[in-house]
Every structure is written in structure tokens, then in C-alpha cells.
Scaffold this motif. Structure first.
Motif, PDB file in Angstrom:
ATOM      1  N   GLY A  93     -35.961 -12.773  22.025  1.00  0.00           N
ATOM      2  CA  GLY A  93     -34.753 -13.575  22.188  1.00  0.00           C
ATOM      3  C   GLY A  93     -33.666 -13.215  21.181  1.00  0.00           C
ATOM      4  O   GLY A  93     -33.896 -12.536  20.189  1.00  0.00           O
ATOM      5  N   LEU A  94     -32.453 -13.663  21.475  1.00  0.00           N
ATOM      6  CA  LEU A  94     -31.293 -13.456  20.604  1.00  0.00           C
ATOM      7  C   LEU A  94     -30.382 -14.656  20.807  1.00  0.00           C
ATOM      8  O   LEU A  94     -29.321 -14.572  21.419  1.00  0.00           O
ATOM      9  CB  LEU A  94     -30.597 -12.138  20.956  1.00  0.00           C
ATOM     10  N   ASP A  95     -30.829 -15.790  20.274  1.00  0.00           N
ATOM     11  CA  ASP A  95     -30.138 -17.058  20.513  1.00  0.00           C
ATOM     12  C   ASP A  95     -29.753 -17.708  19.195  1.00  0.00           C
ATOM     13  O   ASP A  95     -30.447 -17.534  18.183  1.00  0.00           O
ATOM     14  CB  ASP A  95     -31.054 -18.028  21.272  1.00  0.00           C
ATOM     15  N   PRO A  96     -28.679 -18.506  19.193  1.00  0.00           N
ATOM     16  CA  PRO A  96     -28.389 -19.298  18.003  1.00  0.00           C
ATOM     17  C   PRO A  96     -29.525 -20.289  17.738  1.00  0.00           C
ATOM     18  O   PRO A  96     -30.266 -20.649  18.664  1.00  0.00           O
ATOM     19  CB  PRO A  96     -27.077 -20.003  18.345  1.00  0.00           C
ATOM     20  N   ILE A  97     -29.653 -20.688  16.488  1.00  0.00           N
ATOM     21  CA  ILE A  97     -30.812 -21.487  16.069  1.00  0.00           C
ATOM     22  C   ILE A  97     -30.991 -22.744  16.922  1.00  0.00           C
ATOM     23  O   ILE A  97     -32.111 -23.125  17.266  1.00  0.00           O
ATOM     24  CB  ILE A  97     -30.706 -21.842  14.562  1.00  0.00           C
ATOM     25  N   GLN A  98     -29.866 -23.376  17.317  1.00  0.00           N
ATOM     26  CA  GLN A  98     -29.956 -24.636  18.066  1.00  0.00           C
ATOM     27  C   GLN A  98     -30.458 -24.433  19.489  1.00  0.00           C
ATOM     28  O   GLN A  98     -30.910 -25.378  20.133  1.00  0.00           O
ATOM     29  CB  GLN A  98     -28.604 -25.360  18.074  1.00  0.00           C
ATOM     30  N   ASN A  99     -30.414 -23.174  19.969  1.00  0.00           N
ATOM     31  CA  ASN A  99     -30.875 -22.891  21.331  1.00  0.00           C
ATOM     32  C   ASN A  99     -32.170 -22.075  21.357  1.00  0.00           C
ATOM     33  O   ASN A  99     -32.628 -21.685  22.436  1.00  0.00           O
ATOM     34  CB  ASN A  99     -29.803 -22.106  22.102  1.00  0.00           C
ATOM     35  N   GLY A 100     -32.740 -21.824  20.212  1.00  0.00           N
ATOM     36  CA  GLY A 100     -33.916 -20.956  20.127  1.00  0.00           C
ATOM     37  C   GLY A 100     -35.133 -21.533  20.821  1.00  0.00           C
ATOM     38  O   GLY A 100     -35.254 -22.742  21.022  1.00  0.00           O
ATOM     39  N   SER A 101     -36.030 -20.620  21.180  1.00  0.00           N
ATOM     40  CA  SER A 101     -37.266 -21.006  21.859  1.00  0.00           C
ATOM     41  C   SER A 101     -38.388 -21.160  20.845  1.00  0.00           C
ATOM     42  O   SER A 101     -38.643 -20.260  20.045  1.00  0.00           O
ATOM     43  CB  SER A 101     -37.634 -19.918  22.878  1.00  0.00           C
ATOM     44  N   TYR A 102     -39.080 -22.289  20.882  1.00  0.00           N
ATOM     45  CA  TYR A 102     -40.219 -22.493  19.989  1.00  0.00           C
ATOM     46  C   TYR A 102     -41.259 -21.392  20.187  1.00  0.00           C
ATOM     47  O   TYR A 102     -41.833 -20.880  19.219  1.00  0.00           O
ATOM     48  CB  TYR A 102     -40.874 -23.860  20.244  1.00  0.00           C
ATOM     49  N   ASP A 103     -41.498 -21.045  21.432  1.00  0.00           N
ATOM     50  CA  ASP A 103     -42.499 -20.010  21.722  1.00  0.00           C
ATOM     51  C   ASP A 103     -42.083 -18.668  21.122  1.00  0.00           C
ATOM     52  O   ASP A 103     -42.912 -17.953  20.547  1.00  0.00           O
ATOM     53  CB  ASP A 103     -42.712 -19.868  23.231  1.00  0.00           C
TER      54      ASP A 103
END
Length: 252
Positions: A93-103
């Protein structure tokens, strides 16, 4: 036996390139990875091309019990490991922290940090007993800088950077060398894994410039390993000529 190199994540990319370099230099090999078919293919190729001995161990470095049992089941003569290349690692993934995936976060931290620790604990104890060894940890420019949306991956590689320094201190009395190699942009399966199989998005990462290839990094690792016994390369950062920082790349 000849010298032995143990390489994690040896089914593709930098790990596979390292296997070729060490086989070329007459090392017998212990290769680990998750894909049994790929390990078997790589092993057969190395044996045919270089006439070396190869042991393959199928495990995911995240599985602590499997890592320990598979390594400890090796015959004693295969535990005379001269070089450990902690290569297994990935980004998801490459997401901002607030949208990140726990997995995604757990996969990265469990692979890049905890997996490295599991393998290192077993093999470093063999090296202490044998009174020799060299551990090479694959870091990243992401372990030296933080870039937008890289949050947890960068954190995992900063941890590798810190662990490399800690290992160097802890293993100093035992004469074990410890090196980190921090690559910039390398065209391997890395981006394909990060973008979960999206080939178009992965390919776009390398548009407009010539990235490193896996063999560039493998040859750099060999440079560090092949120094005289009294020389330790603490760390090296290797970048494409077109890349100055994690985010500053000149694209034509």
C-alpha cells in the motif's frame, strides 16, 4: 564444505541476484522463501550453472515457530554459515496514515522487522559458536528518509537501520561483521507487491529514468562481504544516478 551463505527471500529480485553472485564466488547456499516452486527453479539453475550445493527452506519469515524449526532442523555442517543476507522484505500500500490498512501494516512490520529478528537470532548464535560470520541487512532509502504516504514502510526500514547498528554493537565481541545496504529505486517485484498486482501502476514508478536492477544491489553486497576480515562496511546507500533522494528523481 565451502563457505555458506544463507539468503532470505531468495525466490526473486535482490535475493535471487545475491544467490547468483554468491554461487559465482563458490559459496554453497541456503535459500529461503515462501514459494516452493520458485525456490526449486532457482536452486536447479544455480546447481547447473555453478556446481554448488544448495539447500532450500520454504517458510514465511513472519512465522516464528516455522522459522526456528526449519533452521534448527538443518544438519550441523549446514549451520557453519559465513554470511547471512537478511533480504526478505516488502511494502504494502501507499496510503496516508489515516487511510492505512491494518493488514498492510502488520504484514510490513511482521516481515521487515520481526522476520529479520527471528532469522537473525538463530543464525547469529551459530556464528557466535563458530566465531565468524557476516550479517547483511537489506534496508532502504526509506530507512533514511520519510516520504509522503510511506509512513509504516518507512518506519519498518528505520527499524532495520536501528537494528543494524544495534547488532553491530552486540556482536562486536564475537568478531561478527554487520552491514546495512540501503537501495533507492530498484526495479524488481517490489512495486508490483506494493500495488497488489497492478502492473500498470507498478511500471509507472520507473517511467522516465533508469532504475537500479537487482544485480546492482547484489554486487554491492558482495563488495561489502568480500572486504578483508579486519574491514567492516557499516552501511552503504546505493541509488540510481537519476535519483538524489527518496522523492527527487530526474525523469526525462
Amino acid at each position: 564444505m565451502s563457505k555458506i551463505a544463507l539468503i532470505t527471500g531468495a525466490t526473486a529480485g535482490i535475493g535471487e541476484a545475491c544467490a547468483h553472485v554468491f554461487a559465482r564466488e563458490r559459496y554453497d547456499l541456503i535459500l529461503t522463501g515462501r514459494r516452493a516452486d520458485r525456490l526449486e527453479t532457482v536452486s536447479k539453475q544455480l546447481i547447473a550453472e555453478y556446481n554448488v550445493h544448495v539447500k532450500t527452506l520454504v517458510f514465511d519469515v513472519r512465522d516464528r515457530e516455522d522459522v526456528i524449526s526449519k533452521l534448527e532442523e538443518l544438519p550441523n555442517d549446514w549451520k557453519q554459515v559465513n554470511v547471512l543476507v537478511n533480504n526478505a522484505g516488502l511494502s504494502q500500500g501507499l496510503d496516508p496514515i489515516q487511510n492505512g490498512s491494518y493488514d498492510d501494516w502488520e504484514t510490513m512490520m511482521d516481515t521487515n522487522v520481526k522476520g529479520l529478528l527471528y532469522v537473525t537470532k538463530v543464525v547469529s548464535n551459530w556464528m557466535i559458536t563458530n566465531k565468524l560470520g557476516h550479517i547483511v541487512n537489506l534496508g532502504s532509502i526509506a530507512g533514511k528518509e520519510v516520504y509522503p504516504n510511506g509512513n509504516v514502510y518507512c518506519a519498518s526500514k528505520h527499524a532495520v537501520d536501528a537494528l543494524n547498528k544495534g547488532m553491530r554493537i552486540d556482536l562486536l565481541p564475537h568478531g561478527i561483521r554487520v552491514t546495512a545496504v540501503h537501495p533507492g529505486a530498484v526495479e524488481t517485484e517490489f512495486s508490483l507487491v506494493r500495488f497488489k498486482g497492478d502492473e500498470a501502476r507498478a511500471k509507472k514508478v520507473y517511467d522516465g529514468f533508469e532504475p537500479l536492477v537487482a544485480m546492482d544491489v547484489a554486487e554491492t553486497i558482495w563488495f561489502a562481504v568480500s572486504r578483508p576480515a579486519h574491514v567492516n562496511i557499516n552501511e552503504l546507500t546505493i541509488m540510481p544516478t537519476a535519483q538524489a533522494t527518496a522523492t527527487n528523481i530526474f525523469r526525462k
